[in-house]
Design a protein around this motif. Structure first.
Motif, PDB file in Angstrom:
ATOM      1  N   ALA A 345      -0.738 -21.060   8.832  1.00  0.00           N
ATOM      2  CA  ALA A 345      -0.085 -19.851   8.321  1.00  0.00           C
ATOM      3  C   ALA A 345      -1.137 -18.904   7.763  1.00  0.00           C
ATOM      4  CB  ALA A 345       0.925 -20.225   7.233  1.00  0.00           C
ATOM      5  N   PHE A 346      -0.924 -17.615   7.971  1.00  0.00           N
ATOM      6  CA  PHE A 346      -1.859 -16.597   7.513  1.00  0.00           C
ATOM      7  C   PHE A 346      -1.158 -15.606   6.595  1.00  0.00           C
ATOM      8  CE2 PHE A 346      -3.470 -18.028  11.589  1.00  0.00           C
ATOM      9  CZ  PHE A 346      -4.845 -18.089  11.417  1.00  0.00           C
ATOM     10  N   ASP A 347      -1.832 -15.233   5.514  1.00  0.00           N
ATOM     11  CA  ASP A 347      -1.449 -14.046   4.770  1.00  0.00           C
ATOM     12  C   ASP A 347      -1.874 -12.842   5.611  1.00  0.00           C
ATOM     13  OD1 ASP A 347      -0.872 -12.289   2.512  1.00  0.00           O
ATOM     14  OD2 ASP A 347      -3.053 -12.165   2.301  1.00  0.00           O
ATOM     15  N   LYS A 348      -1.303 -11.693   5.348  1.00  0.00           N
ATOM     16  CA  LYS A 348      -1.667 -10.505   6.134  1.00  0.00           C
ATOM     17  C   LYS A 348      -2.817  -9.721   5.506  1.00  0.00           C
ATOM     18  CE  LYS A 348       0.623  -6.596   6.004  1.00  0.00           C
ATOM     19  NZ  LYS A 348      -0.428  -5.562   5.768  1.00  0.00           N
ATOM     20  N   THR A 349      -2.543  -9.131   4.338  1.00  0.00           N
ATOM     21  CA  THR A 349      -3.493  -8.194   3.748  1.00  0.00           C
ATOM     22  C   THR A 349      -4.778  -8.878   3.310  1.00  0.00           C
ATOM     23  OG1 THR A 349      -1.620  -6.903   2.932  1.00  0.00           O
ATOM     24  CG2 THR A 349      -3.765  -6.425   1.981  1.00  0.00           C
ATOM     25  N   GLY A 350      -5.901  -8.450   3.863  1.00  0.00           N
ATOM     26  CA  GLY A 350      -7.199  -8.991   3.485  1.00  0.00           C
ATOM     27  C   GLY A 350      -7.551 -10.278   4.195  1.00  0.00           C
ATOM     28  N   THR A 351      -6.606 -10.812   4.954  1.00  0.00           N
ATOM     29  CA  THR A 351      -6.865 -12.049   5.698  1.00  0.00           C
ATOM     30  C   THR A 351      -6.909 -11.744   7.189  1.00  0.00           C
ATOM     31  OG1 THR A 351      -5.785 -13.379   3.993  1.00  0.00           O
ATOM     32  CG2 THR A 351      -6.044 -14.384   6.161  1.00  0.00           C
ATOM     33  N   LEU A 352      -5.772 -11.344   7.735  1.00  0.00           N
ATOM     34  CA  LEU A 352      -5.749 -10.897   9.132  1.00  0.00           C
ATOM     35  C   LEU A 352      -6.148  -9.434   9.251  1.00  0.00           C
ATOM     36  CD1 LEU A 352      -2.459 -12.598  10.382  1.00  0.00           C
ATOM     37  CD2 LEU A 352      -4.804 -13.260  10.953  1.00  0.00           C
ATOM     38  N   THR A 353      -5.980  -8.699   8.155  1.00  0.00           N
ATOM     39  CA  THR A 353      -6.308  -7.267   8.173  1.00  0.00           C
ATOM     40  C   THR A 353      -7.487  -6.993   7.254  1.00  0.00           C
ATOM     41  OG1 THR A 353      -4.839  -6.731   6.327  1.00  0.00           O
ATOM     42  CG2 THR A 353      -3.873  -6.734   8.540  1.00  0.00           C
ATOM     43  N   HIS A 354      -7.965  -5.751   7.292  1.00  0.00           N
ATOM     44  CA  HIS A 354      -9.136  -5.384   6.482  1.00  0.00           C
ATOM     45  C   HIS A 354      -8.822  -5.271   4.996  1.00  0.00           C
ATOM     46  CE1 HIS A 354     -10.583  -3.921  10.503  1.00  0.00           C
ATOM     47  NE2 HIS A 354     -11.669  -4.510  10.056  1.00  0.00           N
ATOM     48  N   GLY A 355      -7.540  -5.164   4.657  1.00  0.00           N
ATOM     49  CA  GLY A 355      -7.166  -5.096   3.251  1.00  0.00           C
ATOM     50  C   GLY A 355      -7.098  -3.687   2.697  1.00  0.00           C
ATOM     51  N   LYS A 356      -7.324  -2.693   3.537  1.00  0.00           N
ATOM     52  CA  LYS A 356      -7.189  -1.304   3.093  1.00  0.00           C
ATOM     53  C   LYS A 356      -6.690  -0.460   4.266  1.00  0.00           C
ATOM     54  CE  LYS A 356     -12.147  -0.545   3.877  1.00  0.00           C
ATOM     55  NZ  LYS A 356     -13.419  -0.157   3.250  1.00  0.00           N
ATOM     56  N   PRO A 357      -5.844   0.527   3.980  1.00  0.00           N
ATOM     57  CA  PRO A 357      -5.258   1.324   5.063  1.00  0.00           C
ATOM     58  C   PRO A 357      -6.271   2.244   5.738  1.00  0.00           C
ATOM     59  CG  PRO A 357      -4.588   2.192   2.933  1.00  0.00           C
ATOM     60  CD  PRO A 357      -5.335   0.931   2.657  1.00  0.00           C
ATOM     61  N   GLU A 358      -6.019   2.518   6.995  1.00  0.00           N
ATOM     62  CA  GLU A 358      -6.812   3.474   7.774  1.00  0.00           C
ATOM     63  C   GLU A 358      -5.857   4.455   8.446  1.00  0.00           C
ATOM     64  OE1 GLU A 358     -10.064   3.516   7.900  1.00  0.00           O
ATOM     65  OE2 GLU A 358     -10.507   1.594   6.929  1.00  0.00           O
ATOM     66  N   VAL A 359      -6.314   5.690   8.631  1.00  0.00           N
ATOM     67  CA  VAL A 359      -5.513   6.665   9.374  1.00  0.00           C
ATOM     68  C   VAL A 359      -5.569   6.287  10.850  1.00  0.00           C
ATOM     69  CG1 VAL A 359      -5.252   9.079  10.047  1.00  0.00           C
ATOM     70  CG2 VAL A 359      -5.935   8.507   7.708  1.00  0.00           C
ATOM     71  N   THR A 360      -4.419   5.957  11.409  1.00  0.00           N
ATOM     72  CA  THR A 360      -4.358   5.531  12.812  1.00  0.00           C
ATOM     73  C   THR A 360      -3.859   6.634  13.740  1.00  0.00           C
ATOM     74  OG1 THR A 360      -2.130   4.653  12.445  1.00  0.00           O
ATOM     75  CG2 THR A 360      -3.971   3.116  12.185  1.00  0.00           C
ATOM     76  N   ASN A 361      -3.049   7.555  13.213  1.00  0.00           N
ATOM     77  CA  ASN A 361      -2.495   8.649  14.031  1.00  0.00           C
ATOM     78  C   ASN A 361      -2.407   9.908  13.180  1.00  0.00           C
ATOM     79  OD1 ASN A 361      -0.879   5.949  14.569  1.00  0.00           O
ATOM     80  ND2 ASN A 361      -1.052   6.984  16.553  1.00  0.00           N
TER      81      ASN A 361
END
Length: 647
Positions: A345-361
């Protein structure tokens, strides 16, 4: 906390009694005596043959110094304790090795007796060192627990009081940048609060009158008053602390194959030696002296010296190899479990993701000059203080920085006047009328789990931005690897279901469980244990701590909170998930090599016992073969120092 501490102590004592696991916290004394004994043994080897008495005295002294702790304190004491508890004789290999050393000495083979003990005790100390039995406490978690609060008095003043003194109904003042001292509701004021310690969500929550706030979360730029709704023992944060404490106490390390097999093996050997001594004169016409000698030779031959060292070199090599690759292990048992996991099992924020938002669109109306609008957006966001502003400023660069007086209105967003026009950046729900074009973009991007904000001129939307905490570069390959290994993958997150499912779709994760509170994560892990078997949990935040402790293998990201790192079993440095893949590959090989060593060691024992019963060996030959087999298993384990490619 006294009650909690006492409960933890009682639980630890109970686990100690039930698990056949002993806290081999030797201290410095036994190690020092072992090193002195080793030095005396080496010194005796260099004495001339004329000094037989002195040589044997040094060998005997080395035997006593090197083996007293392992044989007496752990061998005999543990055997007595286990026997009393089980109400039947349950010895361990310490007893067997001690009797073999004593037997060798009684036969005048002081060198062999000392060598057996030095090998066995050395392997024992090394194994304890390699295991590094995890004693994770919750000190870092306690440090995050708020200790003081600003309580409002009846005359309108504030007084700083201990959080323990607070009662339900008390009114508190929380200043900008303060830690929220206790759970409650906002009475007046508005702010944004970083609740990542509770929910794991990286984007602060906007709060205003009647909204809930939670202890240990961090207040942003606003100031507010609040009413206490829970005592310190019932806050969400205290429940996290309680769950971590409880789960640690309930966790018991699975007994190794050797530990399970050990008492039965020792009993068989002791019985066999006794039968040889008693039946030799009757059935084989031996003298009692010959019979006792053969029994002692058999005892030495059956001593599991190589078996005792079978896992040590494997453990040290594996932990050293992984440490160089950026994976820190708190014990080889956790690496062994990692190789056997059926779900992760994985946490999302800071684990699978970078832990900070990025402008995607982003999209701007054709009716505006894009460069001019970007200048306005950047000028507004530079006066803001939240992660979305940082993300927008990383994405856009202004041609010229404008002087705009900015107002940050909770619920409305950022507003400012430029050249007589009002510009505002805010969430979609704060705008009354929006064109179909922007509404469609908002819907499309939001369903992808993205946070959407509008840019408006005089309340007319002229631009739209989408932001998201994007997956790390190694997340997809890591998920793909575990799925190929037949390991079930789950995303457990405090974020919305929409956001969680969007990340899961992108990465190919099997299952998503969203809107999860910290105490829920622990329950989910336990349910997945029942469903799938052995499970690992990967996380980085305080909110992940209960789940990390509940899992068979708790894995923390190295850049995560101290609490997550402290209670976990493995630590992945530099937040590089590809290192987790390497850890699984190498730990799988570790288990294979361990089995190779165990089977080889047992084959040597069977061979030595057979030729001993046939009278084809003596103590010296048995010891030489023991040394040789021990060297073989050590060298086989050392292969793991170079196993796998560096990341």
């Amino acid at each position: 906390m006294e009650n909690s501490h006492e409960g933890r102590k009682q639980s630890q004592e109970k686990n100690h009694e039930e698990s056949h696991e002993h806290d081999h916290n030797h201290g410095k004394g036994p190690i020092v005596f072992y090193l002195i004994g080793l030095s005396l043994y080496i010194g005796a080897l260099f004495l001339s043959n004329e000094n037989v008495f002195l040589t044997n005295l040094l060998f005997l002294t080395a035997l006593i110094l090197a083996g007293y702790h392992v044989i007496l304190n752990e061998g005999i004491a543990e055997t007595i304790e286990n026997t009393k508890r089980a109400k039947k004789f349950i010895p361990n290999s310490h007893i067997l090795m001690g009797l073999a050393a004593i037997g060798a000495s009684l036969l005048g083979e002081f060198n062999e007796g000392a060598l057996l003990i030095l090998i066995f005790s050395g392997a024992h100390f090394l194994e304890d060192y390699a295991e590094g039995r995890s004693k994770s406490e919750i000190s870092s978690l306690l440090k995050m627990n708020p200790t003081t609060a600003r309580r409002l008095t009846s005359d309108g003043n504030t007084e700083v009081v201990d959080v323990k003194e607070l009662e339900i109904g008390d009114h508190l003042k929380v200043l900008n940048g303060d830690q929220v001292p206790i759970d409650g509701i906002i009475l007046s004021g508005s702010t944004s609060i970083d609740e990542s310690s509770i929910s794991g969500e990286s984007i602060p929550k906007e709060k205003t009158k009647d909204d809930e706030v939670f202890a240990s979360t961090i207040n942003g730029a606003g100031t507010f008053t609040m009413e206490v709704t829970k005592t310190t023992k019932n806050t969400v944060f205290s429940k996290i602390l309680e769950l971590v404490n409880q789960n640690q106490n309930n966790r018991t390390k699975a007994a190794s194959i050797i530990q399970t097999f050990e008492p039965k093996y020792v009993n068989v050997v002791l019985l066999l030696v006794l039968l040889v001594i008693l039946l030799g004169p009757i059935l084989l016409d031996w003298t009692w002296g010959q019979s006792i000698y053969r029994g002692l030779v058999l005892l030495v031959a059956a001593s599991p010296c190589a078996l005792a060292a079978a896992t040590v070199s494997v453990t040290l090599s594996t932990t050293s190899n992984l440490a160089k690759k950026g994976v820190l292990s708190k014990g080889s048992s956790y690496l062994s479990n990692l190789a056997k996991i059926k779900a992760i099992a994985f946490d999302k924020t800071g684990t699978l993701t970078h832990g900070k938002p990025e402008v995607t669109n982003h999209y701007f109306s054709d009716s505006v000059n894009e460069d001019d609008l970007i200048d306005i957006i950047v000028s507004l966001e530079k006066k803001a203080n939240h992660p979305l502003a940082d993300a927008i400023l990383r994405k856009f660069e202004a041609k010229q920085l404008l002087e705009i007086e900015v107002t940050n209105q909770i619920g409305k967003g950022l507003t400012g006047m430029y050249e007589g026009k009002n510009y505002r950046i805010g969430k979609p729900t704060s705008f009354e009328t929006v064109s179909a074009e922007y509404s469609k973009l908002n819907t499309d991007w939001a369903t992808q789990g993205k946070t959407v904000v509008y840019v408006a001129e005089e309340e007319k939307v002229i631009g739209i931005l989408a932001l998201m905490d994007t997956p790390s570069e190694h997340a997809k390959t890591t998920i793909d690897y575990f799925k190929k290994q037949g390991v079930h993958t789950t995303l457990i997150t405090g974020d919305s279901k929409m956001t969680g499912e969007a990340v899961a779709r992108e990465l190919g994760i099997d299952e998503v469980i969203a809107n999860v509170l910290p105490e829920d994560k622990s329950v989910i892990i336990n349910k997945q244990k029942e469903k799938y078997g052995m499970i690992a949990m990967v996380g980085d935040g305080v909110n992940d701590a209960p789940a990390l402790v509940s899992a068979d293998v708790g894995i923390a990201m190295g850049d995560g909170t101290d609490v997550a790192v402290e209670v976990s079993d493995l630590v992945i440095m530099q937040n590089n998930l590809s290192k987790l893949v390497q850890a699984h590959i190498i730990s799988t090989q570790m288990n294979r090599v361990t089995w190779q060593n165990i089977l080889f060691s047992m084959a040597v024992v069977v061979f030595l016992v057979t030729i001993s019963l046939l009278g084809l060996t003596d103590i010296s030959l048995s010891v030489i073969l023991h040394e040789g087999s021990t060297l073989v298993v050590i060298l086989n384990g050392l292969r793991l120092l170079k196993y796998g490619k560096s990341a």
